[in-house]
Design a protein around this motif. Structure first.
Motif, mmCIF file in Angstrom:
data_model
loop_
_atom_site.group_PDB
_atom_site.id
_atom_site.type_symbol
_atom_site.label_atom_id
_atom_site.label_comp_id
_atom_site.label_asym_id
_atom_site.label_seq_id
_atom_site.Cartn_x
_atom_site.Cartn_y
_atom_site.Cartn_z
ATOM 1 N N ARG A 21 38.361 31.474 42.021
ATOM 2 C CA ARG A 21 37.019 31.505 41.444
ATOM 3 C C ARG A 21 35.970 31.113 42.478
ATOM 4 O O ARG A 21 34.907 31.754 42.581
ATOM 5 N N ILE A 47 45.180 37.267 38.841
ATOM 6 C CA ILE A 47 44.488 37.444 37.560
ATOM 7 C C ILE A 47 43.200 36.629 37.533
ATOM 8 O O ILE A 47 42.135 37.131 37.150
ATOM 9 N N GLU A 48 43.279 35.350 37.946
ATOM 10 C CA GLU A 48 42.069 34.527 38.000
ATOM 11 C C GLU A 48 41.035 35.142 38.935
ATOM 12 O O GLU A 48 39.832 35.181 38.624
ATOM 13 N N TYR A 50 40.743 38.359 39.856
ATOM 14 C CA TYR A 50 40.245 39.635 39.341
ATOM 15 C C TYR A 50 39.202 39.410 38.252
ATOM 16 O O TYR A 50 38.118 40.017 38.275
ATOM 17 N N THR A 51 39.515 38.557 37.285
ATOM 18 C CA THR A 51 38.590 38.338 36.169
ATOM 19 C C THR A 51 37.296 37.677 36.641
ATOM 20 O O THR A 51 36.205 38.029 36.167
ATOM 21 N N THR A 52 37.399 36.732 37.585
ATOM 22 C CA THR A 52 36.192 36.076 38.089
ATOM 23 C C THR A 52 35.318 37.066 38.848
ATOM 24 O O THR A 52 34.088 37.062 38.703
ATOM 25 N N CYS A 53 35.933 37.891 39.674
ATOM 26 C CA CYS A 53 35.161 38.891 40.422
ATOM 27 C C CYS A 53 34.410 39.810 39.473
ATOM 28 O O CYS A 53 33.224 40.112 39.689
ATOM 29 N N ARG A 54 35.068 40.241 38.415
ATOM 30 C CA ARG A 54 34.405 41.114 37.455
ATOM 31 C C ARG A 54 33.250 40.383 36.768
ATOM 32 O O ARG A 54 32.211 40.976 36.490
ATOM 33 N N ASP A 55 33.413 39.083 36.527
ATOM 34 C CA ASP A 55 32.363 38.302 35.864
ATOM 35 C C ASP A 55 31.122 38.148 36.744
ATOM 36 O O ASP A 55 29.990 38.142 36.228
ATOM 37 N N HIS A 59 33.435 43.443 43.515
ATOM 38 C CA HIS A 59 34.611 44.297 43.365
ATOM 39 C C HIS A 59 35.843 43.566 43.900
ATOM 40 O O HIS A 59 35.906 43.241 45.088
ATOM 41 N N HIS A 264 37.985 49.792 39.215
ATOM 42 C CA HIS A 264 38.267 49.979 37.788
ATOM 43 C C HIS A 264 37.368 51.068 37.188
ATOM 44 O O HIS A 264 36.771 50.893 36.125
#
Length: 395
Positions: A21, A47-48, A50-55, A59, A264
């Motif tokens: 993060r 996973i942490e 990927y989700t943080t980057c999207r938030d 990319h 994505h």
């Protein structure tokens, strides 16, 4: 502009300092359009990350730093997932490391299973801890050439030679690595081997390395710690270090653009293809009457031109700018090679007037001239094609 493609989180156990993060938030704060996470041997933080980057609007590029246990030595590679198949291969390689009989991922894998799972991956040579840099530092030039050829055959058109410059003393080594890459017509990429966010975290990283190696700080080998400058550097901080190789910085964006899995986005290519189809059919309807078969060719040309322009513009927006100079250089190379081919075919037509004889001779000779000129002008496609053929024969 620059993108970090070699970064470690605290999931690189007792090696990296920041959380996934924290890395993603730092990239967003600096306005970087993308970021790669390349932890040692494992994908636990993916996973942490990927989700943080999207938030935070960055990319995410999913990667892995893997050790190669080669008969000539032990060294690292950076592998980045280009698509879903590449992500699956990263998972398989990580599992092979974690379940190896010796139970020590740091001892690495033989190159054979890595080559078997190379599809969908972009490979970076690993920097100072990679085999290529090790061979060059030891002046084992034959090993360096052989290893680079092996990598190029395994990752055709997906291999980048990694440059790292942490101190002024590194310049001579960087020049040697870049020279070898040029001899093999391979692209360069600049990385920084991020292990912490700010300079004040360097002592903490050394402490983690001391615990990992079960060695007192006083006797800890420099090989086991990150450089003191291995922080999350900005593009402005790195630009002077790679002033002689600006393309190495620009290629970080090229790699980010190639990794569509991390973006994505599957709808945009579909709409672009639909746009091409509509333009092609419309132009063909209006042009085939006055121009005949030539109208069909011109319609396809117009449609492809518009499609390419739209794709370039969209990537320019998504990646906060493209290297237009490099794109112009590539286009100029193609135009010059095509002009040379045209001159040769025109000359052949002056002597061979029979169509049945002219067409095969002009096509064969003109094609060879185009390929030769493109190669002499610095094009990378021919070495890539040769590598693909060799890999196909080996498989």
């Amino acid at each position: 502009m620059f993108v970090h493609l070699h970064a470690h989180s605290n999931y690189s156990f007792l090696d990296g300092v920041p959380s996934p993060r924290a890395l993603a938030e730092r990239a967003a704060h600096l306005g970087m359009p993308a970021l790669a996470l390349t932890d040692h041997h494992g994908l636990t933080g993916a996973i942490e990350f990927y989700t943080t980057c999207r938030d935070v609007g960055v990319h995410p590029i999913l990667g892995l730093e893997i050790s190669v246990n080669h008969p000539w030595g032990l060294g690292n590679l950076i592998l980045l997932a280009k698509n879903l198949e590449g992500w699956g291969n990263l998972c398989r390689l990580s599992s092979l490391l974690q379940t190896a009989p010796h139970r020590d991922p740091a001892r690495g894998l033989p190159f054979e299973p890595i080559a078997q799972h190379a599809t969908g991956l972009i490979c970076l040579t690993g920097g100072p801890r990679g085999l290529l840099d090790t061979f060059i530092a030891r002046q084992q030039n034959a090993h360096a050439h052989t290893w680079l050829r092996q990598l190029a055959e395994t990752f055709p058109d997906h291999l980048y030679v990694e440059l790292q410059s942490h101190r002024p003393a590194d310049r001579e080594h960087v020049n040697a690595v870049a020279t070898l890459a040029g001899e093999h017509h391979l692209p360069l990429v600049a990385t920084h081997n991020v292990h912490f966010l700010a300079p004040e975290q360097a002592p903490l990283q050394r402490l983690l390395a001391s615990i990992r190696q079960n060695t007192p700080l006083k006797t800890l080998s420099p090989h086991h710690i990150a450089p003191e400058t291995a922080l999350f550097a900005t593009a402005e901080e790195l630009a002077p270090r790679f002033a002689a190789y600006p393309e190495a910085l620009a290629n970080t964006l090229e790699i980010a653009a190639r990794l569509f899995f991390a973006q994505h986005d599957t709808r945009t290519p579909m709409f672009i293809a639909l746009l091409w189809l509509i333009i092609n059919i419309s132009c063909a309807y209006w042009l085939v009457g006055p121009l005949g078969v030539g109208g069909l060719a011109l319609a396809s040309t117009v449609a492809f031109t518009v499609q390419s322009a739209v794709l370039l513009y969209l990537n320019h927006l998504r990646l906060d700018g493209l290297d237009w100079r490099d794109l112009a250089t590539g286009a100029g190379r193609i135009l010059l090679a095509a002009a040379g081919m045209g001159v040769v075919m025109w000359g052949i037509g002056r002597f061979l007037t029979a169509p049945l004889l002219f067409l095969p001779v002009a096509a064969a000779v003109g094609g060879l001239v185009y390929l030769l000129l493109h190669f002499l002008l610095g094009g990378r496609e021919i070495p890539t094609l040769v590598a693909l053929v060799r890999r196909h024969r080996r498989e």
